[in-house]
Design a protein around this motif. Structure first.
Motif, mmCIF file in Angstrom:
data_model
loop_
_atom_site.group_PDB
_atom_site.id
_atom_site.type_symbol
_atom_site.label_atom_id
_atom_site.label_comp_id
_atom_site.label_asym_id
_atom_site.label_seq_id
_atom_site.Cartn_x
_atom_site.Cartn_y
_atom_site.Cartn_z
ATOM 1 N N VAL A 204 0.843 -1.198 0.000
ATOM 2 C CA VAL A 204 0.000 0.000 0.000
ATOM 3 C C VAL A 204 0.876 1.246 0.000
ATOM 4 O O VAL A 204 2.083 1.179 0.241
ATOM 5 N N GLN A 205 0.233 2.391 -0.256
ATOM 6 C CA GLN A 205 0.963 3.650 -0.363
ATOM 7 C C GLN A 205 0.691 4.606 0.794
ATOM 8 O O GLN A 205 1.314 5.661 0.881
ATOM 9 N N SER A 206 -0.240 4.259 1.669
ATOM 10 C CA SER A 206 -0.578 5.180 2.753
ATOM 11 C C SER A 206 -0.998 4.422 4.004
ATOM 12 O O SER A 206 -1.361 3.240 3.945
ATOM 13 N N ARG A 207 -0.970 5.127 5.134
ATOM 14 C CA ARG A 207 -1.422 4.547 6.402
ATOM 15 C C ARG A 207 -2.902 4.190 6.327
ATOM 16 O O ARG A 207 -3.344 3.173 6.869
ATOM 17 N N THR A 208 -3.679 5.048 5.643
ATOM 18 C CA THR A 208 -5.117 4.800 5.520
ATOM 19 C C THR A 208 -5.385 3.471 4.839
ATOM 20 O O THR A 208 -6.230 2.680 5.282
ATOM 21 N N GLN A 209 -4.664 3.195 3.760
ATOM 22 C CA GLN A 209 -4.847 1.929 3.057
ATOM 23 C C GLN A 209 -4.439 0.751 3.933
ATOM 24 O O GLN A 209 -5.079 -0.305 3.905
ATOM 25 N N ALA A 210 -3.385 0.929 4.720
ATOM 26 C CA ALA A 210 -2.947 -0.139 5.625
ATOM 27 C C ALA A 210 -4.032 -0.440 6.659
ATOM 28 O O ALA A 210 -4.313 -1.606 6.969
#
Length: 227
Positions: A204-210
């Motif tokens: 993933v590319q962001s904390r939100t996606q994680a």
């Protein structure tokens, strides 16, 4: 975020229908649509039955649909609207914007999905994507069916070390790097390094996606037990 759609919209829409039971939202979205395209006609409807009546008397090319209406709730309205307007592009604009709902809406016939109170620029990108024959989903969207029964997601989560798993759990609680460092008694730079490693392992590319991946996979059930 855009994705290739199975069918391309053959012409640029010239007529639209906004289906929402909040007059102020209908008015605002009508202004938004007029600002992003040269529509000759924009109709509004506060119920699904009213929308179906509009489509029966004078079909439109483009529909913006809220999933929560006085006479229908959830995907039933979308399914019925798709049957009534098989050639129209349908963009769902709903506050019910979790990953599974977005996935189900696309399967039910929506060409795109926008969280209801998104900025005008998001609606513009969604419109342009749909007209270009692509589906549109929010940047934070992660396909909950991306792996076989979620096995790919579980496998990626299982590669996390104990420390990385603890950090991801704290990220899911909304903790910042500084707070995580304090709670785990480690340096903030160490937390940042772990966060980078977590995102790399999860793809993933962001904390939100994680966080979305962790929540969708019931992360607490698959925490690694050994370093």
């Amino acid at each position: 975020m855009t994705r290739t759609a199975e069918a391309q919209i053959s012409t640029v829409p010239t007529s639209a229908l906004v289906v929402d039971d909040h007059p102020l939202f209908c008015d605002a979205l009508t202004l938004t649509l007029n600002s992003i395209a040269d529509f000759e006609r924009i109709e509004t409807a506060g119920t699904l039955e009213a929308a179906l009546a509009v489509l029966q008397s004078d079909p439109v090319d483009f529909v913006v649909l809220d999933l929560n209406l006085p006479d229908v709730n959830g995907l039933d309205g979308l399914v019925r609207l798709r049957r009534a307007a098989p050639r129209a592009a349908i963009l769902v604009a709903s506050s019910m914007a979790d990953n599974r709902m977005i996935c189900q809406a696309l399967k039910a016939g929506a060409n795109g999905f926008v969280p209801k109170h998104s900025q005008r620029g998001v609606f513009r990108r969604a419109f342009e994507a749909v007209v270009a024959g692509q589906s549109f989903v929010p940047e934070s969207y992660i396909d909950p069916e991306g792996g076989a029964d979620g096995s790919d997601t579980l496998a990626r989560l299982a590669t996390l070390t104990n420390q990385q798993a603890r950090i991801l759990a704290l990220i899911c609680e909304g903790k910042l790097n500084k707070q995580i460092a304090y709670e785990l008694s480690i340096a903030e730079t160490t937390v940042k390094a772990h966060v980078t490693a977590i995102m790399r392992k999860l793809g993933v590319q962001s904390r939100t996606q994680a966080v979305l991946i962790a929540n969708d996979a019931s992360f607490a059930r698959v925490l690694p037990t050994e370093e």
